[in-house]
Design a protein around this motif. Sequence first.
Motif, short mmCIF file in Angstrom:
data_model
loop_
_atom_site.label_atom_id
_atom_site.label_comp_id
_atom_site.label_asym_id
_atom_site.label_seq_id
_atom_site.Cartn_x
_atom_site.Cartn_y
_atom_site.Cartn_z
N PHE A 116 -5.79 7.03 -10.06
CA PHE A 116 -5.44 5.34 -10.02
C PHE A 116 -6.10 4.71 -8.65
N ALA A 117 -6.31 5.19 -7.71
CA ALA A 117 -6.88 4.73 -6.54
C ALA A 117 -8.31 4.11 -6.84
N THR A 167 0.78 -1.20 -0.08
CA THR A 167 -0.16 0.03 0.00
C THR A 167 0.91 1.21 0.18
N HIS A 186 -7.70 -0.74 -11.87
CA HIS A 186 -6.30 -1.76 -11.62
C HIS A 186 -6.10 -1.53 -10.04
N ALA A 187 -6.38 -0.48 -9.41
CA ALA A 187 -5.76 -0.46 -8.00
C ALA A 187 -6.15 -1.75 -7.21
N GLY A 219 2.12 2.84 -3.74
CA GLY A 219 1.26 4.02 -4.33
C GLY A 219 1.56 5.25 -3.51
N GLY A 247 1.89 -0.80 -7.52
CA GLY A 247 0.78 0.50 -8.25
C GLY A 247 1.86 0.94 -9.36
N CYS A 248 1.87 2.26 -9.15
CA CYS A 248 2.61 3.00 -10.18
C CYS A 248 3.93 2.42 -10.50
N PHE A 262 -4.46 -4.74 -9.22
CA PHE A 262 -2.91 -5.03 -9.13
C PHE A 262 -2.56 -5.34 -7.39
#
Length: 426
Positions: free
Chosen positions: A249-250, A232, A254-255, A235, A265-266, A258
């Motif tokens: 993104f959140a 966590t 995908h959040a 990200g 994440g990123c 992933f």
Amino acid sequence: MGRRIASILSVLFLLGLFGTLFSAPAMAQQMADRCAACHLGLADQRLARPAKVFREDVHASKGFGCVACHGGDTEAAGMEAMDRAKGYIGKPDRKQITRLCGRCHSDGRFMRQYNPSLRVDQEAEYYTSVHGQRLRQYGDTKVAVCVSCHPAHLIKPPSDPRSSVHPLRVAETCAHCHADSQYMQPYKIPTDQFQKYKESIHWKTMSVKGDLSAPTCNDCHGNHGAAPPGMTWVGNVCGQCHSVMAELFAKSPHAKIFARMGTPGCATCHSNHDVKETDDNKLGLENESVCAGCHSAQDKGGKTAATMRSLVDSLRSASERAGALLLQAEHAGVEVSQAQFELNGAKDALVKARAVVHSFSPDLVKKEVEPGLGISTKAHARGVRALDEIQFRRKGLAVSVVIILCLIVGLVIKIRSLEREKVDET
Ligand code: HEC
Ligand code: HEC
Ligand code: HEC
Ligand code: HEC
Ligand code: HEC
Ligand code: HEC
Ligand code: HEC
Ligand code: HEC
Ligand code: HEC
């Protein structure tokens, strides 16, 4: 025993020498610390160097001497200064060091007298880091302790460009261990972070543009390791600076996916250490795209990727075409600065669209692209009109040139005939 006496004698001899050397008033303060005075004269660099460099240390500038860390008796001029009965601890053990520094740095009341805004949680934070945990649990002294990052006797505030923890120098400080594959061999973790980081847009931004707001090792990993790497957190750390992308993104599909896949994440698309500059080729399903690694033209994600790419492409090319046309008009001397100014709106829309890619929703991308396309169309129309104006002016110029030429020719004929008349008369 004999050797010990000899060394004491040589020290006493040196002391006599230094008594004369240090008579200069500038040395008065140094003289007050007899530990330093004696150590300065010792032949063994291991013993002399601390005293030499300490003059530049932040603690010296605050009036602390050797005893602040090593204990002992500042007043004594001989070897009895280093009397264990007077609190002398010798060279501190690596396991002792955090407490040694923490004795002052974790004491809020003591530190406030010097600098009320200085944090006093370094020792506590340190023990939440992988470094601190390994030191405490396994007694692993290969991990970083305070003096690995703040070299003893040459400690400086992070704001000082010569400091080992100045933003431009942190990476090197960490690399001492983390880029040394032999040193790190027992741990079986990569040792390429420094090399990769040096190729990143973050390092370039910092070192070439001098923009210190770009991250170095401690910005992502915490100064003292308060934020140990984890799913966590990964990200979150990018989001500290890239908040728009992080929020989008959140909320994106995908959040959650992933997180379930155990993929960071990123960093899944951008990597963590060698983050590169992006461009539109990263989006879509072609060679350089990041989406193609997991999606194909058949699945929904892949189709979405292609749609978003064509939306972004349409705005980029429309805005570029309008820009080129206006530039041509400007070079031809038509006033188009207002239209050029308005076209910035399309460029802003493009920036927003690229950010909104992180929602992975084509509708949201379209919402940013459409107004940009409107602006581009308007600017393009202005460019076309400007070029028409040029055409019109050119035609007008041609007509007037023809008229003027006719007039000149007429005049010449007239003059000639007048002259001929004159000749005929005489
Ligand atoms: C008269 C000279 C002299 C004075 C004064 C002196 N030292 Fe030393 N110091 C030495 C010598 C010589 C050694 C190396 C021999 C030894 O370890 O006993 C040494 C060793 C050390 C070491 C390294 C110990 C190790 O285990 O490697 C430290 C730390 C130290 N001194 C700190 C101090 C402090 C703090 C003071 C003042 C309270 C002080 N010294 C005063 C001469 C001096
Ligand atoms: C802010 C705390 C601090 C102050 C002040 C300080 N030292 Fe140290 N010193 C240390 C620490 C910590 C070490 C152990 C370094 C290590 O393990 O790398 C050390 C190590 C040493 C050593 C052993 C060096 C070696 O490589 O084995 C000597 C000698 C020494 N100090 C002398 C001095 C003298 C002389 C002064 C005053 C001029 C002084 N120190 C002031 C913290 C301090
Ligand atoms: C005797 C108390 C004391 C000890 C022991 C001590 N410090 Fe300090 N330290 C201070 C004081 C006081 C300051 C000055 C704070 C200020 O004015 O900004 C300071 C400043 C610093 C700074 C610069 C902070 C800034 O941003 O201005 C660093 C870094 C630092 N110390 C690290 C260490 C480390 C590492 C050790 C252990 C090797 C250590 N200190 C041991 C008292 C101490
Ligand atoms: C892994 C490297 C590392 C270790 C270990 C480390 N520090 Fe730091 N320290 C840093 C960095 C990097 C900064 C600069 C932070 C910044 O830019 O503000 C820093 C800053 C500081 C400061 C300035 C105030 C602040 O918090 O920003 C003090 C004081 C300090 N450290 C003390 C300590 C003490 C005491 C220890 C041991 C308990 C320690 N450090 C261990 C890397 C380290
Ligand atoms: C004195 C050597 C040394 C220095 C300097 C040092 N480290 Fe470390 N670091 C280690 C060792 C040893 C480990 C333990 C490796 C392990 O257990 O995986 C470690 C672990 C780590 C880890 C956890 C790796 C993992 O297992 O996931 C991170 C992150 C880290 N260090 C970051 C830094 C940063 C950032 C700096 C500089 C501010 C730094 N280190 C400075 C020696 C060092
Ligand atoms: C832009 C943020 C960022 C910067 C800058 C950064 N890191 Fe990392 N680092 C990460 C992330 C994210 C991870 C992956 C953590 C995970 O997978 O749990 C990581 C992982 C690590 C690890 C664990 C081993 C590995 O490679 O996966 C080490 C050690 C480490 N970094 C050290 C460093 C050092 C040393 C620097 C500076 C030269 C640095 N990092 C700069 C974000 C960063
Ligand atoms: C301390 C702030 C900070 C942190 C943390 C940070 N960045 Fe950056 N990032 C910047 C700055 C400043 C730039 C360069 C200026 C710009 O282009 O926005 C940049 C540039 C970028 C770029 C290039 C943008 C472009 O124009 O092509 C990407 C991609 C990027 N960062 C991704 C990440 C990722 C992924 C993470 C986490 C692993 C991260 N950043 C962590 C500040 C940060
Ligand atoms: C699924 C892949 C993916 C993930 C996950 C992802 N990005 Fe991106 N990112 C992209 C693509 C593709 C682009 C290029 C968009 C373009 O230029 O059309 C991009 C562009 C960027 C840019 C540059 C934008 C610009 O103005 O040019 C930054 C900064 C960035 N991302 C940061 C982040 C951060 C922070 C995260 C995590 C919160 C993240 N990204 C997660 C794929 C991703
Ligand atoms: C690390 C692998 C990975 C990457 C890289 C990746 N995705 Fe995904 N994506 C997935 C998975 C897994 C799903 C969920 C399963 C599915 O629907 O295909 C998903 C789902 C999606 C969805 C939702 C589809 C639905 O069913 O609603 C969209 C939209 C999407 N991705 C777009 C993209 C775009 C655009 C990129 C590139 C910028 C990208 N993805 C990069 C793995 C990835």
